[in-house]
Structures are given as C-alpha cells and as structure tokens.
Design an enzyme around this catalytic site. Structure first.
Site: not given
Ligand code: PNW
Length: 482
Positions: A174, A385, A442
């Site tokens: 990401e 994910e 998190e």
């Molecule tokens: C992912 N958004 O993060 C990450 O890859 C993980 O490490 C994390 O724990 C998981 O999602 C849950 O949050 C994201 O704002 C964080 O769209 C934010 C976003 C998307 C993915």
C-alpha cells in the site's frame, strides 16, 4: 450462521488460496531481540507524543516472533491454506544495507519451514511500512532516489535466501498509505526541502522504481515466482450522474489505484490526471524507466476493504485543479461514506477507529469487474487484505474467551458471496487473505482498533478464535471446487 449462497453452482476454483495476513511491526514484538534495529515506527510510537492515539508501541505486540509456531499451527488447525506475513527489513539489515543479520534470516527460515510442515502456503511481503530508521535519517527514506538501490539490495538477499520455498511475494504494501505518512513529524526525523504536499508523490515515484527493480531481481533468479505490489483504494461510486461527478470519479481512480496500477500494468507511466500534476515538479519517467516498470506484477493484489461515493467539490473541478491552495488540490475529488445510503453499516458511525471503512460488500462484484477490465492482470486478482473492525470490541480491554463478532462474520460472508458472484461472471479471482490473523498493533490506533479473526489476551498472550474465523473458513469448506 453459515454462508448459503443463492446459487449452489457458484464455486471457488480448485487452486484458490484462502488465508490470513499480518505484518512484522504489527505482530512480532521482540523489538530489541536478536539484532533488530529500529524502524521509523519505533520512533513514531515511542517518541512522538500521541502519534499513536493510545501511546502504545509494537515492542511486544502479539509476541509472534516467539509464538509463530503456535500461530501457524492455529492457522492450519482452522483449515486455512495460506499465511501471509511481512519481513522486517531492520532485522535482516539493521543498517538498512551492509552487514546481514543471520539470526533474522534464520528466524524467517523457520517461519517458512513451519508453514510448509503444516501444509500452509507461505506468502511474504518485503516492505510493510517499517523502514529502517537509519535510511530515513541518512537520506530521507522514500523521499530520496537512494532508496531504490537499498531496497533492491534487500530484495536480492531475501529472494536468494527463500525463493525455493516461498513462491508468492509482495514487494511493497500500500504505497498510497505509507507515502501519505510523509511529511514525517518535524523534530523527530531528518527533513528535506521538498514541499509537504509533494512529498508523498516523491515517495510514490521511488516506490515504483524500487518495486520494479526488486521484481526483476526476483524474476531473474526464479521466473516461476509470483511477485506483485499490494494496491489499495476502494470502489468509486459516482454520487450523481452529473458530468462533474463523472470527472471526479475518473480523477479518484487516477489518484488512488491508478497511481500505482497504471504504471505497473499499463505501460509504465502514470494515469492522465495524476501525471498532469506530478510532472509539474517530478521528471517524467524515461522510456527506459517505463519499460522497467511496465509488467512488474504477476497478479493484481488489492487490499480491497471498502467503497466510497465520489463527487466533485462544490466549487467545481476546474477551479480546484488550477488552485494550489484549494484544500482538495491536487487530487480534486471528494468522497463520502453516507450518501443516499440507508443500508450499509457505515464506517465512521459504526467505528470511530476506522472511519474509512464501510461494510460495502454489495459493490464488490463491480469493483472486481473494474479491476479486471482496466488492469487486466494475467495471473488474476487476489484480495490480499479485507476485513472490518468490530466496533464493540474496540470498547473493551479484555474480551471473553468465546468472541462472537457478528458484524465481521457478516462482512466475510457477504464479501465471499460477492466474490463467488464475480467469479461466476468471469472474473479471475485467485485468492483471499483476511486481515488479520489476530487483533494487533493497528498503527496510529494502537491496540484500540481490532481487525482480527482471533482475539489475543495481551497479558497472557493466549489466542482465541472469534466466531468470524469459523465463518471465514467455512465458506471454503463448502464452496471450494472439489
Ligand atoms: C491496511 N485507508 O491499511 C494495512 O495494510 C494494514 O497494516 C492495516 O492494519 C489494515 O489495513 C487495517 O487498517 C490501510 O484509509 C489503512 O483506506 C488505511 C486505509 C486502507 C488500508
């Protein structure tokens, strides 16, 4: 409540991989053990007040560095066939480059061997946001082109060590999200002269070059490896049928998924609207760089949690695209979770910890069709994910040993049915990874936001399956082609 789909002929194909994912800093703990050096996240969590809302750290986390055997055994016992984890760069190369920490390599050998012993497919991510601190403070980390050589060197070491045992690889997790960390908090990290709003695009630029270089290193070593970058974003629903909103949607795709997916799948260059902006300050990719970046993903790996309604800013898109001081410049679209929406379980209302996430599984088939049509990945699409934070869990410090999580269970049920629908309509989906193996660190939410299909008592480090763990695997027990 077991999943019962509307059409019993819908199936997940035979070789489908279905598992769980986690990431090094979020689960390992053992922050100072066996030669690990700090990453930027040790500073963000330890030294920057309230960067993590709870001021918690990943020092101990889920103790996975020591309990990985139990963790893999539990995945196997549940009946899942895949475990996706990330490697800690600052364990393997405490100085970012240079001397290799053999203890760290031996550790991941054992993680991988344990998976194989249990019949679980190991999948590894090279970079899940835990940049060796030294690389940030030497040259600004991802803001500098120097990162490309260091990342490639790290990738080479890892691919050489594990390529005979690990066949599924992800380079970078990401980039939209971690590039958005820039600018890192002033006073705690070396700063650069790049203006704040532009920093994430420099980061993205170097992330693409680093990803591409690593891809070629892996493939030249072993052409049968599957290597991809992990994308993120969300399905973009046009809020009204106005032409302004249509343009807002196009811009949103370009500034999210398109930012990394167009270069990797569609010729090595940025999509139109993003390119117009970044080339006001970044040199365009050369033909050689485009050739290097193009085609560097074997599957389309998407962390596809959610969907959003997209619309033009009130002042109109053209005003926004011309005005650097406009709050929505440069992306210039707006989004909401709640428009004309009486039935979604909406992120912000349901859970203040993950306001970006809707239980919007009804849009998943359209999303999958869009991915296949626009990026046409040769090896198919994987949802690398997906998951949801169950709001009531966040309010409790300790959960009972039998955890029922109806919202998460419904999310997985509905999402997996949506995937079955898309597959029956001809979308090539090859695997899913639930986020996450268990509740973990998190990021800026600390341990307060819980995405796990297992609960972990952080005092005793005892693990407990939640009801959603059984719901998730049951879908495959029933609907996997025999
Ligand atoms: C992912 N958004 O993060 C990450 O890859 C993980 O490490 C994390 O724990 C998981 O999602 C849950 O949050 C994201 O704002 C964080 O769209 C934010 C976003 C998307 C993915």
């Amino acid at each position: 409540v077991p999943l019962q789909v509307k059409n019993e002929s819908w199936k997940f194909p035979k070789n489908f991989w279905y598992g769980v994912a986690g990431a090094a800093y979020q689960i390992e703990g053992a922050a100072k053990a066996e030669g690990r050096a700090p990453s930027i996240w040790d500073v963000l969590s330890h030294r920057v007040p309230n960067y993590v809302v709870t001021n918690e750290t990943g020092d101990v986390a889920n103790n996975n560095y020591y309990q990985y055997k139990e963790d893999i055994a539990r995945i196997a016992a549940l009946g899942l066939n895949t475990y996706s984890f990330s490697l800690s760069w600052s364990r393997i190369l405490p100085f970012g480059s240079g001397p290799i920490n053999e203890q760290a390599l031996a550790h991941y050998d054992d993680v991988i061997d344990t998976c194989i012993e249990y019949g679980v497919i190991p999948q590894a991510t090279l970079y899940h946001w835990d940049l060796p601190l030294v690389l940030q403070n030497t040259y600004g980390g991802w803001l500098s082109p120097d990162i490309v050589e260091d990342f490639t060197n790290y990738a080479r070491i890892v691919f050489e060590r594990y390529h005979t045992k690990v066949h599924h690889w992800f380079t970078i997790n990401e980039p939209i999200v971690f590039c958005g960390f820039y600018p890192l908090p002033k006073n705690y990290f070396k700063q650069t002269i790049i203006p704040d709003v532009r920093q994430k695009f420099y980061c993205g630029h170097h992330a693409l070059l680093a990803h591409a270089a690593a891809y070629h290193v892996g493939k030249s070593l072993n052409s049968s490896l599957s290597i991809s970058l992990k994308h993120n974003g969300g399905y973009k629903i046009q809020r009204t049928n106005s032409s302004e909103d249509a343009l807002a949607v196009d811009r949103a795709w370009d500034f999210q998924e398109g930012w990394f997916s167009d270069p990797v799948f569609l010729g090595g260059d940025y999509p139109r609207y993003l390119k117009e902006y970044v080339e006001t300050f970044l040199d365009p990719f050369t033909d050689e760089q485009k050739a290097q970046i193009n085609g560097t993903a074997d599957i389309y790996a998407h962390d596809a949690y959610t969907s959003d309604f997209i619309f033009a800013p009130d002042s109109g898109i053209s005003a926004c695209t011309k005005n650097e001081s406009h709050p929505l410049f440069p992306s210039c679209y707006n989004s909401t979770k709640t428009y004309a929406n009486g039935y979604w379980l909406v992120g912000p209302a349901a859970d203040p910890g993950s306001p970006w996430l809707n239980k919007a599984t009804d849009w998943v088939p359209a999303f999958l069709h869009y991915m296949q049509k626009r990026w046409n990945p040769q090896g198919g699409i994987a949802i690398t994910e997906f998951g949801i934070a169950e709001p009531y869990e966040a309010l409790r410090k300790d959960l009972p040993s039998i955890v029922t999580d109806p919202l998460r269970s419904a999310y997985y049920r509905d999402y997996l049915e949506a995937i079955l629908i898309a597959i029956s309509e001809g979308v090539n989906v090859v695997g899913t990874l639930a986020w996450s193996i268990y509740d973990n660190f998190e990021w800026s939410q600390g341990y307060s936001v819980k995405f796990g299909i297992q609960y972990v008592n952080l005092t005793t480090q005892e693990r407990f399956f939640k009801a959603s763990a059984f719901e998730y695997v049951n879908a495959f027990n029933v609907y996997l082609e025999k």
